[in-house]
Design a protein around this motif. Structure first.
Motif, short mmCIF file in Angstrom:
data_model
loop_
_atom_site.label_atom_id
_atom_site.label_comp_id
_atom_site.label_asym_id
_atom_site.label_seq_id
_atom_site.Cartn_x
_atom_site.Cartn_y
_atom_site.Cartn_z
N GLU A 3 82.68 9.43 0.23
CA GLU A 3 82.78 8.32 -0.70
C GLU A 3 84.05 7.52 -0.42
O GLU A 3 85.12 8.09 -0.29
CB GLU A 3 82.79 8.84 -2.13
N SER A 59 83.64 2.10 -5.73
CA SER A 59 83.36 3.21 -4.82
C SER A 59 81.95 3.07 -4.26
O SER A 59 81.07 2.53 -4.93
CB SER A 59 83.45 4.56 -5.55
N ALA A 81 79.14 5.45 -1.70
CA ALA A 81 78.84 6.65 -0.92
C ALA A 81 78.43 6.24 0.49
O ALA A 81 77.78 5.20 0.69
CB ALA A 81 77.73 7.45 -1.58
#
Length: 77
Positions: free
Chosen positions: A45, A64, A66
């Protein structure tokens, strides 16, 4: 735009938002910190946030993603 690769560990990577020769004001020249957190049981991440934030500002000023959920800017053109 300055192209600084992100690192595949918990170290910081610095990026800026201005392009050489662009006509932006100094207030638009924002430096960002990108931290990549590796996980054994989930996709890595990457979290990006403006540098120099207070702890209170940092709670709500970040994004954020992934690994696998983002693409290269070159692929978007």
């Amino acid at each position: 735009m300055e192209d600084t690769p992100l690192q595949h560990d918990d170290t910081d990577a610095m990026m800026t938002t201005t392009e050489p020769g662009s006509s932006v004001s100094p207030a638009d020249d924002v430096e960002y910190v990108a931290i990549v957190a590796p996980y054994d049981d989930a996709p890595d991440e990457c979290t990006i946030f403006p540098a120099g934030l207070s702890e209170e500002e940092l709670l709500t000023t970040w994004v954020s993603a992934a690994e696998g959920s983002y693409v290269s800017l070159d692929e978007m053109v």
